[in-house]
Design a protein around this motif. Structure first.
Motif, PDB file in Angstrom:
ATOM      1  N   PRO A  33     -11.708 -19.872 -52.875  1.00  0.00           N
ATOM      2  CA  PRO A  33     -11.443 -20.197 -54.275  1.00  0.00           C
ATOM      3  C   PRO A  33     -12.548 -19.725 -55.225  1.00  0.00           C
ATOM      4  O   PRO A  33     -12.270 -19.351 -56.359  1.00  0.00           O
ATOM      5  CB  PRO A  33     -11.321 -21.725 -54.288  1.00  0.00           C
ATOM      6  N   TYR A  34     -13.786 -19.695 -54.761  1.00  0.00           N
ATOM      7  CA  TYR A  34     -14.895 -19.239 -55.612  1.00  0.00           C
ATOM      8  C   TYR A  34     -14.782 -17.740 -55.877  1.00  0.00           C
ATOM      9  O   TYR A  34     -15.114 -17.252 -56.956  1.00  0.00           O
ATOM     10  CB  TYR A  34     -16.244 -19.585 -54.985  1.00  0.00           C
ATOM     11  N   ASP A  37     -12.175 -17.337 -58.439  1.00  0.00           N
ATOM     12  CA  ASP A  37     -12.731 -17.621 -59.772  1.00  0.00           C
ATOM     13  C   ASP A  37     -13.582 -16.458 -60.263  1.00  0.00           C
ATOM     14  O   ASP A  37     -13.645 -16.183 -61.464  1.00  0.00           O
ATOM     15  CB  ASP A  37     -13.601 -18.885 -59.741  1.00  0.00           C
ATOM     16  N   TYR A  93      -6.070 -11.137 -54.910  1.00  0.00           N
ATOM     17  CA  TYR A  93      -6.704 -12.161 -55.752  1.00  0.00           C
ATOM     18  C   TYR A  93      -5.731 -12.728 -56.780  1.00  0.00           C
ATOM     19  O   TYR A  93      -5.743 -13.923 -57.059  1.00  0.00           O
ATOM     20  CB  TYR A  93      -7.966 -11.614 -56.429  1.00  0.00           C
ATOM     21  N   TYR A  97      -3.179 -17.963 -54.992  1.00  0.00           N
ATOM     22  CA  TYR A  97      -2.596 -19.306 -55.000  1.00  0.00           C
ATOM     23  C   TYR A  97      -1.418 -19.456 -54.038  1.00  0.00           C
ATOM     24  O   TYR A  97      -1.051 -20.569 -53.668  1.00  0.00           O
ATOM     25  CB  TYR A  97      -2.155 -19.700 -56.423  1.00  0.00           C
ATOM     26  N   ASN A 159     -23.801 -17.044 -59.351  1.00  0.00           N
ATOM     27  CA  ASN A 159     -22.371 -16.726 -59.293  1.00  0.00           C
ATOM     28  C   ASN A 159     -22.038 -15.580 -60.250  1.00  0.00           C
ATOM     29  O   ASN A 159     -22.929 -15.005 -60.880  1.00  0.00           O
ATOM     30  CB  ASN A 159     -21.535 -17.979 -59.567  1.00  0.00           C
ATOM     31  N   SER A 161     -20.616 -15.549 -63.167  1.00  0.00           N
ATOM     32  CA  SER A 161     -20.979 -15.816 -64.570  1.00  0.00           C
ATOM     33  C   SER A 161     -22.465 -15.578 -64.794  1.00  0.00           C
ATOM     34  O   SER A 161     -22.864 -15.009 -65.815  1.00  0.00           O
ATOM     35  CB  SER A 161     -20.634 -17.255 -64.955  1.00  0.00           C
TER      36      SER A 161
END
Length: 172
Positions: A33-34, A37, A93, A97, A159, A161
């Protein structure tokens, strides 16, 4: 300080100019999940910095945590044999989900792969060896989770960001 082993080469999947001042290597897991993101942020970095950066992606499937991570990495490598690695990378990616064993063939069809060849390639030893070589490179480079980023060969502590912020500061 962890450094990238081996260095980026023609064995890697690379987007961006060879002359770029900054090379980013991402070790990723398609089911993490990371990583999911980080994916749009990495795209944003590519858009924002254009020719200043080149991006390489290496598979680091965390099989104990993510049931479909290895299969996804193999699917991306099989797609690479038809010159569609990045299309499969993005599709995985963007559909993370709903990742499951049936998704890979559906995405292969969606991105226009020769399905018969894709089915053979996901079983091929050289495809699995590429995933294992990427994983081994991560282990040797000190990857301790996904996503992990290396900037010009040195592990970046943070990360996607944080990476974007650092790039903005260093290129302004």
């Amino acid at each position: 300080m962890s450094t990238l082993k081996p260095e980026v080469s023609s064995h890697d999947h690379i987007q961006g100019a060879a002359s770029a001042a900054i090379t980013i290597v991402e070790f990723g897991d398609y089911q993490c999940p990371y990583c999911g993101d980080a994916y749009p942020i990495v795209k944003e970095i590519q858009d924002a910095f254009g020719d200043q950066i080149r991006l390489a992606f290496r598979n680091f499937p965390l099989q104990e945590s993510h049931e479909f991570a290895y299969g996804a990495a193999v699917a991306a490598e099989a797609a690479a044999l038809q010159d569609k690695f990045w299309e499969m990378h993005d599709a995985l990616y963007e559909n993370q989900y709903r990742i499951n064993a049936d998704l890979f063939e559906e995405l292969a069809e969606t991105i226009g792969l020769d399905l018969e060849r894709f089915q053979q390639d996901v079983e091929a030893a050289n495809v699995k060896q590429k995933v294992e070589a990427d994983f081994e490179s991560g282990v040797r480079s000190g990857v301790n989770g996904t996503p992990s980023f290396y900037v010009n060969g040195t592990k970046f502590d943070g990360n996607a960001s944080d990476l974007y912020q650092m790039l903005k500061e260093s290129t302004s």
